[in-house]
Motif scaffolding. Sequence first.
Motif, PDB file in Angstrom:
ATOM      1  N   GLY A 200       0.854  -1.174   0.000  1.00 18.08           N
ATOM      2  CA  GLY A 200       0.000   0.000   0.000  1.00 18.08           C
ATOM      3  C   GLY A 200       0.890   1.224   0.000  1.00 18.08           C
ATOM      4  O   GLY A 200       1.878   1.269   0.749  1.00 18.08           O
ATOM      5  N   MET A 201       0.592   2.207  -0.830  1.00 17.34           N
ATOM      6  CA  MET A 201       1.416   3.412  -0.959  1.00 17.34           C
ATOM      7  C   MET A 201       0.568   4.666  -0.799  1.00 17.34           C
ATOM      8  O   MET A 201      -0.578   4.726  -1.274  1.00 17.34           O
ATOM      9  N   LEU A 202       1.164   5.677  -0.157  1.00 11.01           N
ATOM     10  CA  LEU A 202       0.538   6.987  -0.010  1.00 11.01           C
ATOM     11  C   LEU A 202       1.587   8.049  -0.326  1.00 11.01           C
ATOM     12  O   LEU A 202       2.728   7.926   0.118  1.00 11.01           O
ATOM     13  N   ALA A 203       1.203   9.059  -1.067  1.00  9.35           N
ATOM     14  CA  ALA A 203       2.158  10.107  -1.438  1.00  9.35           C
ATOM     15  C   ALA A 203       1.515  11.486  -1.375  1.00  9.35           C
ATOM     16  O   ALA A 203       0.316  11.642  -1.641  1.00  9.35           O
ATOM     17  N   ILE A 204       2.329  12.473  -1.008  1.00  8.60           N
ATOM     18  CA  ILE A 204       1.942  13.886  -1.085  1.00  8.60           C
ATOM     19  C   ILE A 204       2.952  14.567  -1.987  1.00  8.60           C
ATOM     20  O   ILE A 204       4.168  14.472  -1.768  1.00  8.60           O
ATOM     21  N   ASP A 205       2.476  15.236  -3.008  1.00  6.90           N
ATOM     22  CA  ASP A 205       3.386  15.885  -3.944  1.00  6.90           C
ATOM     23  C   ASP A 205       3.734  17.291  -3.488  1.00  6.90           C
ATOM     24  O   ASP A 205       3.300  17.752  -2.414  1.00  6.90           O
ATOM     25  N   ALA A 206       4.525  17.984  -4.281  1.00  6.29           N
ATOM     26  CA  ALA A 206       5.013  19.309  -3.900  1.00  6.29           C
ATOM     27  C   ALA A 206       3.889  20.325  -3.751  1.00  6.29           C
ATOM     28  O   ALA A 206       4.055  21.339  -3.061  1.00  6.29           O
ATOM     29  N   LYS A 207       2.746  20.071  -4.365  1.00  5.50           N
ATOM     30  CA  LYS A 207       1.596  20.963  -4.248  1.00  5.50           C
ATOM     31  C   LYS A 207       0.736  20.633  -3.030  1.00  5.50           C
ATOM     32  O   LYS A 207      -0.264  21.316  -2.774  1.00  5.50           O
ATOM     33  N   GLY A 208       1.116  19.595  -2.296  1.00  8.43           N
ATOM     34  CA  GLY A 208       0.360  19.212  -1.110  1.00  8.43           C
ATOM     35  C   GLY A 208      -0.820  18.325  -1.386  1.00  8.43           C
ATOM     36  O   GLY A 208      -1.655  18.104  -0.502  1.00  8.43           O
TER      37      GLY A 208
END
Length: 338
Positions: A200-208
Amino acid sequence: MFNRRKFIKTGAASASLLLLDKQSFAEILPRQKTGKEQFPIVISTWDFGVYANKEAWKTLSKGGRALDAIEAGARVPEELDITNGTVGRTGTPDRDGHVTLDSCIMDEFGNCGSVAAMENIAHPISVARMVMERTPHVMLVGEGATQFAVEQGMKKEKLLTPKAEKAWKEWLKTAKYSPVMNVENGTNRPGGKYNHDTIGMLAIDAKGNISGGCTTSGMAFKMHGRVGDSPIIGAGLYVDNEVGGATSTGVGEEVIRNVGSFLVVELMRQGLSPEEACKEAVMRIIKKKPENAEKVQVGFLAINKKGEYGAYAIQKGFSYAVCNAEKQDLLISGKSYY
């Protein structure tokens, strides 16, 4: 009163992967570090999440979208990790010898897509995204999912590896199904006859903005047609861009019964930290079935809008990986009830 008797489980660090070995792990910590994390960031379940994170980071570090990073990262264990008997091409078959794959993906707008019990397609995470973006539906299953994938240009291929087939035939000699907790950390993969788990993966990018994904071949030697929590939005994965995201691992039936990942996100909405929310979700599972708590593993991993992350599991042995600008290959041992 719950039985707090501790079970000792064997489960050393993972075997070497196809492209990288475990020496690339920066460190193993007993718990998360508190405080605010800088964006971007990607977290994922289990030790093989380190390598998935590295691939996702290529997108995030260039200012890319979290959704793209999730898909790219999840494809690594689906394709390249030959020591992983729980995801994608090297997944362990069901009791009838079929490798059936489950996956889902969800973006910052609440869009989501899913496939379940899909055969002969190595990248279910990509098909799940196609379902999300190219159909009016959320989930496709079985032959319909495979048909859709082929129509979208995906290659149809045999996924049952010789090693997994050998393990299946050995299992048939006794035909006694009993999954072992945390076997994904053991040295008996690939094709370990009780191997079962998920990335399972979760990500927050540079824009939030937050996205997540989940992909698995499910429990080894499951009944043909069995589907766990991994492709079910709200169970194996949930993302709310105002609050955070959560994903799960372990025995999917218990997660489904408690709508686990949705519960974790809602608890974070109420003000709990990621770790506190994961713990509360675990405790609800234990409270409902205390007699089964010592026999199963369920773990939750979560991240909130601030970039703070945490995890909690029923049994010891659950680990998760973190990657951001400061920590490229961090593996953390999650807290647990037992």
